[in-house]
Design a protein around this motif. Structure first.
Motif, PDB file in Angstrom:
ATOM      1  N   ILE A 186       0.772  -1.168   0.132  1.00  0.00           N
ATOM      2  CA  ILE A 186       0.000   0.129  -0.159  1.00  0.00           C
ATOM      3  C   ILE A 186       1.012   1.180   0.008  1.00  0.00           C
ATOM      4  O   ILE A 186       0.576   2.257  -0.698  1.00  0.00           O
ATOM      5  CB  ILE A 186      -0.819   0.301   1.145  1.00  0.00           C
ATOM      6  CG1 ILE A 186      -1.821  -1.137   1.114  1.00  0.00           C
ATOM      7  CG2 ILE A 186      -1.671   1.343   1.172  1.00  0.00           C
ATOM      8  CD1 ILE A 186      -2.893  -1.247   2.318  1.00  0.00           C
ATOM      9  N   MET A 187       1.862   1.138   0.921  1.00  0.00           N
ATOM     10  CA  MET A 187       2.674   2.387   0.884  1.00  0.00           C
ATOM     11  C   MET A 187       3.664   2.579  -0.406  1.00  0.00           C
ATOM     12  O   MET A 187       3.723   3.832  -0.646  1.00  0.00           O
ATOM     13  CB  MET A 187       3.813   2.334   2.105  1.00  0.00           C
ATOM     14  CG  MET A 187       3.033   2.402   3.580  1.00  0.00           C
ATOM     15  SD  MET A 187       1.749   3.662   3.735  1.00  0.00           S
ATOM     16  CE  MET A 187       3.149   5.030   3.952  1.00  0.00           C
ATOM     17  N   LEU A 188       4.158   1.529  -0.674  1.00  0.00           N
ATOM     18  CA  LEU A 188       5.097   1.860  -1.952  1.00  0.00           C
ATOM     19  C   LEU A 188       4.296   2.020  -3.341  1.00  0.00           C
ATOM     20  O   LEU A 188       4.682   2.617  -4.228  1.00  0.00           O
ATOM     21  CB  LEU A 188       5.786   0.610  -2.141  1.00  0.00           C
ATOM     22  CG  LEU A 188       6.987   0.373  -0.881  1.00  0.00           C
ATOM     23  CD1 LEU A 188       7.881  -0.884  -1.226  1.00  0.00           C
ATOM     24  CD2 LEU A 188       8.161   1.546  -1.065  1.00  0.00           C
ATOM     25  N   CYS A 189       2.940   1.170  -3.497  1.00  0.00           N
ATOM     26  CA  CYS A 189       2.532   1.198  -4.797  1.00  0.00           C
ATOM     27  C   CYS A 189       1.239   2.161  -4.803  1.00  0.00           C
ATOM     28  O   CYS A 189       0.488   2.279  -5.684  1.00  0.00           O
ATOM     29  CB  CYS A 189       2.137  -0.152  -5.280  1.00  0.00           C
ATOM     30  SG  CYS A 189       3.246  -1.310  -5.063  1.00  0.00           S
ATOM     31  N   CYS A 190       0.701   2.786  -3.585  1.00  0.00           N
ATOM     32  CA  CYS A 190      -0.032   3.743  -3.884  1.00  0.00           C
ATOM     33  C   CYS A 190       0.132   5.147  -3.408  1.00  0.00           C
ATOM     34  O   CYS A 190       0.054   6.152  -3.870  1.00  0.00           O
ATOM     35  CB  CYS A 190      -1.300   3.271  -2.829  1.00  0.00           C
ATOM     36  SG  CYS A 190      -2.760   4.114  -2.812  1.00  0.00           S
ATOM     37  N   PHE A 191       0.982   5.139  -2.067  1.00  0.00           N
ATOM     38  CA  PHE A 191       1.284   6.310  -1.512  1.00  0.00           C
ATOM     39  C   PHE A 191       2.400   7.156  -2.648  1.00  0.00           C
ATOM     40  O   PHE A 191       2.284   8.269  -2.930  1.00  0.00           O
ATOM     41  CB  PHE A 191       1.787   6.196  -0.358  1.00  0.00           C
ATOM     42  CG  PHE A 191       1.764   7.383   0.668  1.00  0.00           C
ATOM     43  CD1 PHE A 191       2.579   8.406   0.715  1.00  0.00           C
ATOM     44  CD2 PHE A 191       0.631   7.253   1.569  1.00  0.00           C
ATOM     45  CE1 PHE A 191       2.610   9.417   1.676  1.00  0.00           C
ATOM     46  CE2 PHE A 191       0.429   8.438   2.500  1.00  0.00           C
ATOM     47  CZ  PHE A 191       1.574   9.282   2.349  1.00  0.00           C
ATOM     48  N   LEU A 192       3.691   6.377  -2.960  1.00  0.00           N
ATOM     49  CA  LEU A 192       4.426   7.003  -3.583  1.00  0.00           C
ATOM     50  C   LEU A 192       4.186   7.454  -4.953  1.00  0.00           C
ATOM     51  O   LEU A 192       4.534   8.685  -5.191  1.00  0.00           O
ATOM     52  CB  LEU A 192       5.673   5.950  -3.950  1.00  0.00           C
ATOM     53  CG  LEU A 192       6.518   5.650  -2.505  1.00  0.00           C
ATOM     54  CD1 LEU A 192       7.681   4.762  -2.619  1.00  0.00           C
ATOM     55  CD2 LEU A 192       7.026   6.842  -1.617  1.00  0.00           C
ATOM     56  N   PRO A 193       3.395   6.827  -5.878  1.00  0.00           N
ATOM     57  CA  PRO A 193       3.149   7.229  -7.167  1.00  0.00           C
ATOM     58  C   PRO A 193       2.157   8.412  -6.924  1.00  0.00           C
ATOM     59  O   PRO A 193       2.383   9.516  -7.641  1.00  0.00           O
ATOM     60  CB  PRO A 193       2.106   6.318  -7.910  1.00  0.00           C
ATOM     61  CG  PRO A 193       2.373   4.816  -7.131  1.00  0.00           C
ATOM     62  CD  PRO A 193       3.060   5.205  -5.885  1.00  0.00           C
ATOM     63  N   THR A 194       1.395   8.618  -5.849  1.00  0.00           N
ATOM     64  CA  THR A 194       0.388   9.819  -5.692  1.00  0.00           C
ATOM     65  C   THR A 194       1.434  10.982  -5.441  1.00  0.00           C
ATOM     66  O   THR A 194       1.188  12.181  -5.914  1.00  0.00           O
ATOM     67  CB  THR A 194      -0.539   9.484  -4.574  1.00  0.00           C
ATOM     68  OG1 THR A 194      -1.159   8.418  -4.773  1.00  0.00           O
ATOM     69  CG2 THR A 194      -1.404  10.567  -4.251  1.00  0.00           C
ATOM     70  N   LEU A 195       2.299  10.968  -4.529  1.00  0.00           N
ATOM     71  CA  LEU A 195       3.193  11.943  -4.184  1.00  0.00           C
ATOM     72  C   LEU A 195       4.255  12.345  -5.270  1.00  0.00           C
ATOM     73  O   LEU A 195       4.472  13.448  -5.466  1.00  0.00           O
ATOM     74  CB  LEU A 195       4.167  11.482  -2.947  1.00  0.00           C
ATOM     75  CG  LEU A 195       3.276  11.208  -1.682  1.00  0.00           C
ATOM     76  CD1 LEU A 195       4.380  10.964  -0.585  1.00  0.00           C
ATOM     77  CD2 LEU A 195       2.361  12.335  -1.374  1.00  0.00           C
ATOM     78  N   ASN A 196       4.719  11.424  -5.890  1.00  0.00           N
ATOM     79  CA  ASN A 196       5.513  11.540  -7.346  1.00  0.00           C
ATOM     80  C   ASN A 196       4.727  12.522  -8.242  1.00  0.00           C
ATOM     81  O   ASN A 196       5.319  13.367  -8.830  1.00  0.00           O
ATOM     82  CB  ASN A 196       6.042  10.171  -7.971  1.00  0.00           C
ATOM     83  CG  ASN A 196       6.864  10.507  -9.105  1.00  0.00           C
ATOM     84  OD1 ASN A 196       7.696  11.282  -8.932  1.00  0.00           O
ATOM     85  ND2 ASN A 196       6.650   9.726 -10.052  1.00  0.00           N
ATOM     86  N   ILE A 197       3.504  12.055  -8.715  1.00  0.00           N
ATOM     87  CA  ILE A 197       2.720  12.974  -9.585  1.00  0.00           C
ATOM     88  C   ILE A 197       2.463  14.549  -9.082  1.00  0.00           C
ATOM     89  O   ILE A 197       2.543  15.403  -9.865  1.00  0.00           O
ATOM     90  CB  ILE A 197       1.267  12.112  -9.904  1.00  0.00           C
ATOM     91  CG1 ILE A 197       1.862  10.763 -10.661  1.00  0.00           C
ATOM     92  CG2 ILE A 197       0.465  13.178 -10.667  1.00  0.00           C
ATOM     93  CD1 ILE A 197       0.414   9.919 -10.960  1.00  0.00           C
ATOM     94  N   VAL A 198       2.103  14.470  -7.857  1.00  0.00           N
ATOM     95  CA  VAL A 198       1.673  15.766  -7.193  1.00  0.00           C
ATOM     96  C   VAL A 198       3.112  16.721  -7.215  1.00  0.00           C
ATOM     97  O   VAL A 198       2.849  17.781  -7.397  1.00  0.00           O
ATOM     98  CB  VAL A 198       0.948  15.637  -6.048  1.00  0.00           C
ATOM     99  CG1 VAL A 198       0.822  17.009  -5.321  1.00  0.00           C
ATOM    100  CG2 VAL A 198      -0.299  14.735  -6.026  1.00  0.00           C
ATOM    101  N   SER A 199       3.947  16.037  -6.887  1.00  0.00           N
ATOM    102  CA  SER A 199       5.345  16.876  -6.852  1.00  0.00           C
ATOM    103  C   SER A 199       5.744  17.357  -8.086  1.00  0.00           C
ATOM    104  O   SER A 199       6.266  18.448  -8.292  1.00  0.00           O
ATOM    105  CB  SER A 199       6.455  15.908  -6.276  1.00  0.00           C
ATOM    106  OG  SER A 199       6.832  14.987  -7.314  1.00  0.00           O
ATOM    107  N   GLU A 200       5.355  16.559  -9.188  1.00  0.00           N
ATOM    108  CA  GLU A 200       5.630  17.205 -10.571  1.00  0.00           C
ATOM    109  C   GLU A 200       4.769  18.332 -11.014  1.00  0.00           C
ATOM    110  O   GLU A 200       5.128  19.158 -11.611  1.00  0.00           O
ATOM    111  CB  GLU A 200       5.605  15.939 -11.649  1.00  0.00           C
ATOM    112  CG  GLU A 200       6.816  15.043 -11.549  1.00  0.00           C
ATOM    113  CD  GLU A 200       6.744  14.183 -12.748  1.00  0.00           C
ATOM    114  OE1 GLU A 200       6.719  14.848 -13.959  1.00  0.00           O
ATOM    115  OE2 GLU A 200       6.777  13.030 -12.799  1.00  0.00           O
TER     116      GLU A 200
END
Length: 368
Positions: A186-200
């Motif tokens: 959940i943390m690696l495959c849900c949380f990280l993609p979300t934060l990556n896209i929003v940071s871009e």
């Protein structure tokens, strides 16, 4: 395909250029598997009991009535045989089987009476141990009364044969380790993609992607595939550590585990992209993700069994993908259940995977 390959190369470069991200990918599964199982505890409140009454005597009926009156149990008192009760246990509908042998009341006065067999599902070690103790306490009180009436001299312990199934040593870590693997994904495959896209979005780099002739599906795949790979890698590391450190290996097929994990990773990464597409700032994304992660942890059976929740809460949990992956992981890991026996959970995960990834592509707002 060439565009997708370029996007994947860009995503991996971005991940590994970040000084923090590669360390998180390695350290996070190691810390989760080495630390949390040692400090986590759990309690339970409700126990399902299947009673196989081959005696049909006043004493066996008294045991059944005392179990029903205790308030701790959901009692199935009309189970026709042990095989039927074992099937209920394997399906998770009951936690304890009580088998009262034929002529039990008549033989109580013997020096070595045939005992009552009590079997507990200890996939959930806490629930299995506590459920067993609750049942033994209620039946022991009934038998003490019967002893006083009949003058039997046998010890109370002589009337029981206790068996814990699927987790014989009642090691709570064996119950928690599959749950921790799910939290890891959940943390690696849900949380990280979300934060990556929003940071871009906040840096403005995603706007450069928006003005290119890039279709929505290719963009979504480019964002998600790296995290699918990372998630399955982290799961492999976690299973290896569980075997080396705790001696816990899956009883069932590795293929069944990876199939469920692949579907779950697809579902959760797609869900993360949907949230990212609807979030404008990192703060907004983190608050929304925290809300959903808390729901997943508390209402998907990760920490508290779904069967112990109120009926209204159990109905709500059907919309949470982790609920189905929890059932698959614990059943395959500890009981050796096959894919065909868990087909409903696999189908549910596949539906979530398709729905969330399609929604992720649709909600991506591309500018001309």
């Amino acid at each position: 395909m060439r565009i997708l390959a370029i996007l994947l190369e860009k995503e991996f470069r971005q991940i590994f250029r970040n000084s923090f991200m590669p360390k998180l990918i390695i350290v996070f599964p190691i810390m989760v598997m080495l630390v949390i199982p040692l400090v986590t505890t759990m309690d339970v409140r409700h126990v399902g009991v299947a009673v196989v009454d081959a005696d049909r005597s006043p004493l066996s009926q008294r045991m059944l009535s005392h179990l029903e009156a205790s308030g701790w149990f959901t009692v199935y008192g009309d189970v026709p045989g042990y095989a039927a009760a074992l099937q209920l246990l394997e399906q998770g509908e009951v936690d304890v089987i009580v088998e009262i042998p034929r002529h039990f009341e008549r033989d109580m006065v013997l020096a070595s009476p045939r005992p009552v067999s009590v079997s507990a599902n200890s996939v959930n070690a806490s629930k299995g141990a506590l459920g067993m103790q609750y049942v033994l306490q209620v039946i022991s009180r009934t038998l003490r009364d019967a002893q006083a009436e009949k003058g039997s001299g046998a010890a109370i312990s002589d009337f029981f044969a206790v068996q814990y199934r699927y987790n014989e040593i009642l090691d709570y870590r064996h119950y928690m380790i599959p749950a921790l693997m799910i939290m890891l994904l959940i943390m690696l495959c849900c949380f990280l993609p979300t934060l990556n896209i929003v940071s871009e979005k906040e840096r403005g780099t995603i706007e450069q992607m928006n003005v290119t002739p890039l279709n929505r599906m290719t963009f979504t795949l480019g964002k998600l595939i790296p995290y699918w790979i990372i998630g399955l890698f982290a799961l492999s590391v976690a299973m290896l550590l569980a075997r080396l450190v705790y001696g816990l290996s899956p009883v069932g097929s590795l293929g069944a585990i990876y199939l469920a994990a692949g579907l779950f990773v697809l579902a959760m990464s797609g869900f993360g992209v949907v949230l990212a597409n609807r979030s404008e700032t990192m703060q907004q994304a983190m608050f929304v993700m925290f809300f959903f992660v808390m729901l997943f942890v508390l209402m998907s059976g990760l920490m508290t069994p779904v069967e112990s929740m109120p009926d209204w809460a159990q109905k709500i949990t059907v919309v949470f993908p982790p609920r189905y992956f929890v059932g698959v992981m614990r059943s395959v890991y500890l009981k050796g259940t096959s894919v065909s026996e868990l087909h409903a959970d696999y189908i549910a995960l596949a539906v979530f995977a398709v729905a969330f990834n399609l929604l992720a592509a649709v909600t991506y707002k591309k500018q001309s």
